[in-house]
Scaffold this motif. Structure first.
Motif, PDB file in Angstrom:
ATOM      1  N   GLU A 170       0.819  -1.214   0.000  1.00  0.00           N
ATOM      2  CA  GLU A 170       0.000   0.000   0.000  1.00  0.00           C
ATOM      3  C   GLU A 170       0.851   1.260   0.000  1.00  0.00           C
ATOM      4  OE1 GLU A 170      -2.419   1.869  -0.865  1.00  0.00           O
ATOM      5  OE2 GLU A 170      -3.782   0.339  -0.079  1.00  0.00           O
ATOM      6  N   ASP A 171       0.231   2.361  -0.396  1.00  0.00           N
ATOM      7  CA  ASP A 171       0.905   3.648  -0.317  1.00  0.00           C
ATOM      8  C   ASP A 171       0.666   4.245   1.077  1.00  0.00           C
ATOM      9  OD1 ASP A 171       2.230   5.966  -1.486  1.00  0.00           O
ATOM     10  OD2 ASP A 171       0.287   6.924  -1.145  1.00  0.00           O
ATOM     11  N   GLY A 172       1.662   4.963   1.567  1.00  0.00           N
ATOM     12  CA  GLY A 172       1.609   5.500   2.928  1.00  0.00           C
ATOM     13  C   GLY A 172       0.409   6.393   3.215  1.00  0.00           C
ATOM     14  N   ASP A 173       0.047   7.248   2.240  1.00  0.00           N
ATOM     15  CA  ASP A 173      -1.071   8.177   2.455  1.00  0.00           C
ATOM     16  C   ASP A 173      -2.356   7.435   2.793  1.00  0.00           C
ATOM     17  OD1 ASP A 173       0.502  10.239   1.883  1.00  0.00           O
ATOM     18  OD2 ASP A 173      -0.286  10.647  -0.124  1.00  0.00           O
ATOM     19  N   SER A 194       9.034   2.563   5.509  1.00  0.00           N
ATOM     20  CA  SER A 194       8.052   3.295   4.690  1.00  0.00           C
ATOM     21  C   SER A 194       6.957   3.809   5.616  1.00  0.00           C
ATOM     22  CB  SER A 194       7.444   2.389   3.627  1.00  0.00           C
ATOM     23  OG  SER A 194       6.532   1.491   4.232  1.00  0.00           O
ATOM     24  N   ARG A 195       6.204   4.796   5.142  1.00  0.00           N
ATOM     25  CA  ARG A 195       5.109   5.312   5.979  1.00  0.00           C
ATOM     26  C   ARG A 195       4.074   4.222   6.207  1.00  0.00           C
ATOM     27  NH1 ARG A 195       2.924   9.751   2.728  1.00  0.00           N
ATOM     28  NH2 ARG A 195       3.602   8.271   1.150  1.00  0.00           N
ATOM     29  N   THR A 196       3.880   3.368   5.208  1.00  0.00           N
ATOM     30  CA  THR A 196       2.948   2.252   5.382  1.00  0.00           C
ATOM     31  C   THR A 196       3.385   1.376   6.554  1.00  0.00           C
ATOM     32  OG1 THR A 196       2.547   2.253   3.015  1.00  0.00           O
ATOM     33  CG2 THR A 196       1.919   0.263   4.201  1.00  0.00           C
TER      34      THR A 196
HETATM   35 MG    MG Z   1       4.222   5.940  -1.429  1.00  0.00          MG
END
Ligand code: MG
Ligand code: ATP
Length: 267
Positions: A170-173, A194-196
């Motif tokens: 997944e993307d962090g946002d 990662s932010r995820t």
């Molecule tokens: Mg990303």
């Protein structure tokens, strides 16, 4: 597709990087079939790099996260598995299997909504045995306010009402947005920073191609247990420890590889 291009079946099985090349080809084929977005190739490359420095195996911290993730999915009232192009291209069959064994529906959720992509992914998943796939009917989708990208659109019968969302790659946002909506998040991400990885409740730091088959195996075992034992598994889990152990593993691996390389360089 260019007929001169290499295909997965052309890779000799004794090639030292056979598996890695096979998966790379699946992603390339996925791109030609509209399943994978162009940017998905780059995301895969980033994953390969982290896989390399995690020694391309399922480490102990990932095994623990896998077990906890399955326990959480089995305890959930409404678990959903979010599917993007890369996950579908790499492990459609295993995703279909995991969905049926955990009773968690698959929801297609894309960042790059090129025309025909949802249909291509749906077809691929269905060919591999998936049914009742969500995220298909454009006109019924609802929006998550916390997000500005395409992926703010979710299925009203899926992620929108889910208590647990499994978001491989997944993307962090979006992970952050789903978390702020009060959902429990399980992520698969090879990058422990990662932010995820940081936002998820359970981060499985391992390659998706190894993770999903193991989740299926673990699910078979955990289905025999009562709720109390499943809750105990959750209570004994700490995601910060998982991130810490993954970073330690990377540092250890880099040091050992440095010693090996310098032995050769100095002789
Ligand atoms: Mg990303
Ligand atoms: P974030 O948005 O969470 O900060 P990012 O922007 O660095 O992450 P993205 O491009 O959004 O990364 O997503 C790709 C992520 O998926 C990367 O962290 C990459 O390591 C991971 N990834 C790619 N392929 C795989 C794979 N096969 N298995 C597990 N993780 C993977």
């Amino acid at each position: 597709m260019n007929p001169n291009e290499n295909h997965a079946e052309d890779i000799p099985t004794d090639h030292p990087r056979y598996l890695s090349l096979k998966h790379r080809h699946k992603i390339i084929e996925g791109m030609h079939n509209l399943v994978v977005a162009e940017a998905g190739l780059i995301a895969h490359g980033r994953g390969e790099c982290f896989d390399y420095i995690l020694s391309e195996k399922t480490n102990k911290f990932a095994k623990k996260a896998i077990k906890t993730a399955v326990a959480l999915m089995l305890l959930a009232k409404h678990p959903i598995i979010s599917v993007n192009g890369n996950t579908a291209a790499l492990c459609a069959k295993d995703l279909a299997h995991l969905s049926s064994i955990t009773q968690a529906q698959l929801e297609i959720n894309l960042f790059y909504r090129k025309k025909g992509r949802i249909e291509a992914i749906k077809k691929l998943l269905e060919n591999e045995g998936a049914s009742r796939i969500l995220g298909i009917e454009e006109d019924i989708m609802v929006e998550i306010n916390e997000l500005s990208s395409n992926r703010r659109r979710v299925d009203p019968n899926g992620i929108n009402i889910a208590d647990v969302v499994f978001v491989p790659l997944e993307d962090g946002d979006r992970t952050e947005a789903l978390k702020k909506l009060g959902k429990k998040i399980i992520a698969v991400d090879l990058n422990p920073l990662s932010r995820t990885s940081i936002w998820a409740d359970i981060t499985i730091i391992d390659n998706i191609v190894r993770v999903i088959p193991q989740m299926i195996e673990v699910c078979r075992e955990l289905k025999k247990k009562d709720k109390k034992s499943l809750k105990t598994i959750l209570e004994n889990y700490n995601n910060k420890n998982t991130i810490q152990e993954a970073l330690n593993c990377i540092i250890k691996y880099l040091k050992s590889q440095k010693s090996k390389a310098f032995n050769i360089l100095e002789n």
